[in-house]
Design a protein around this motif. Structure first.
Motif, PDB file in Angstrom:
ATOM      1  N   TRP A  49      -8.795  16.338   5.402  1.00 14.74           N
ATOM      2  CA  TRP A  49      -9.733  17.256   4.752  1.00 14.74           C
ATOM      3  C   TRP A  49     -10.277  18.260   5.763  1.00 14.74           C
ATOM      4  O   TRP A  49     -10.636  19.386   5.410  1.00 14.74           O
ATOM      5  CB  TRP A  49     -10.893  16.478   4.117  1.00 14.74           C
ATOM      6  N   GLN A  55      -8.146  21.508   5.824  1.00 18.29           N
ATOM      7  CA  GLN A  55      -7.925  22.271   4.597  1.00 18.29           C
ATOM      8  C   GLN A  55      -8.560  23.658   4.724  1.00 18.29           C
ATOM      9  O   GLN A  55      -9.728  23.780   5.100  1.00 18.29           O
ATOM     10  CB  GLN A  55      -8.540  21.543   3.391  1.00 18.29           C
ATOM     11  N   VAL A  81      -7.316  25.397  -0.782  1.00 13.12           N
ATOM     12  CA  VAL A  81      -8.167  24.592  -1.668  1.00 13.12           C
ATOM     13  C   VAL A  81      -8.449  25.335  -2.971  1.00 13.12           C
ATOM     14  O   VAL A  81      -8.389  24.757  -4.061  1.00 13.12           O
ATOM     15  CB  VAL A  81      -9.483  24.207  -0.967  1.00 13.12           C
ATOM     16  N   SER A  96      -7.225  15.057  -0.297  1.00 13.08           N
ATOM     17  CA  SER A  96      -8.636  15.277  -0.616  1.00 13.08           C
ATOM     18  C   SER A  96      -8.834  16.335  -1.703  1.00 13.08           C
ATOM     19  O   SER A  96      -9.457  16.074  -2.735  1.00 13.08           O
ATOM     20  CB  SER A  96      -9.407  15.671   0.644  1.00 13.08           C
ATOM     21  N   ALA A  97      -8.287  17.534  -1.483  1.00 14.80           N
ATOM     22  CA  ALA A  97      -8.475  18.622  -2.453  1.00 14.80           C
ATOM     23  C   ALA A  97      -7.750  18.320  -3.761  1.00 14.80           C
ATOM     24  O   ALA A  97      -8.272  18.578  -4.849  1.00 14.80           O
ATOM     25  CB  ALA A  97      -7.987  19.938  -1.863  1.00 14.80           C
TER      26      ALA A  97
END
Length: 256
Positions: A92, A95, A100, A144-145
């Motif tokens: 993360w 990113q 994102v 994560s995204a």
């Protein structure tokens, strides 16, 4: 299987979308939508009678372009499979904002915009089938995204259903699927378990959509573990720990 329907499928040139096209083609009117021009050409070479539409759904007005194209030849849509999406694997911390934003746009905003246009333009009953993901429930290290965007889509659907009956809306929660998705998400990335075949996911989607299900879980293993975790909530942390070990190994690999 569905027959005699007018069907739009996005992300149709590969993976789950391609399997949906193969299964539905011949007995239905199918429009295959994708950004990949060469992939659409290969699909049309395989299925000469298929109708294709090349467009980048991330561009402004692209969703409306799909509908404008559809309504020039059809009076309405019976099923719309909003299957386009992508992910980026990595920490993360690495990113970037543009990536994102693109992930959230394709995985959350584009299905919402599609739903809005369908509700305003359709005079006949329809079903919108959105490919969500098992990560909408269980986030996976490295995604994560992507996990956040699918969880946002899940909650968005729940909010829509809280506002109205929304018997036209179906969300699908595949586990990891054996497609080019992983190679596009990153180099040599590990696949989270369990892993399904794209054809199995597509079959489950079609059957569930035909039955009017609100939620479709193509993986029996994931659905079972999801239910069992309610009684034994330590299962999810163990699973995420195991996936985290894969992620940490990948992060330390010189070939990533």
């Amino acid at each position: 299987m569905l027959t005699g329907k007018k069907i739009v499928i996005t992300g149709a040139a590969s993976g789950i979308g391609r399997e949906l096209v193969r299964l539905l083609y011949g007995k239905n009117n199918v429009l295959a939508v994708d950004i990949d021009e060469s992939g659409l050409k290969a699909l049309k070479d395989e299925l000469p009678g298929i109708e294709v539409f090349q467009v980048d759904l991330l561009t402004n007005g692209a969703v409306q372009q799909v509908f404008d194209h559809v309504y020039t030849v059809w009076e309405g849509i019976d099923y719309y499979f909003a299957n386009a999406g992508f992910a980026k694997y990595g920490s993360w911390k690495d990113q970037d904002q543009n990536t994102v934003e693109s992930i959230f746009r394709i995985n959350t905003w584009i299905p919402l915009e599609t739903a809005q246009i369908l509700k305003k333009s359709q005079r006949k009953p329809f079903r919108l089938v959105v490919t969500a993901s098992a990560v909408a429930y269980w986030a996976i290290p490295g995604y994560s995204a992507y996990s956040a965007s699918k969880a946002a889509m899940h909650q968005l659907a729940e909010a829509i259903r809280a506002e109205e009956k929304a018997d036209w809306l179906t969300l699908v929660y595949p586990a990891s699927t054996d497609t080019a998705f992983f190679s596009k998400a990153g180099k040599n990335i590990p696949k989270a378990i369990p892993v399904q075949k794209a054809e199995s996911v597509a079959i489950a989607m079609i059957r569930g959509a035909q039955k009017g299900k609100r939620r479709i879980y193509p993986s029996f293993i994931f659905r079972t573990v999801l239910l069992v975790n309610r009684i034994f909530p330590f299962i999810r942390p163990i699973y995420q720990f195991l996936e985290s070990r894969k992620f940490q190994k990948w992060m330390g690999s010189p070939n990533k």
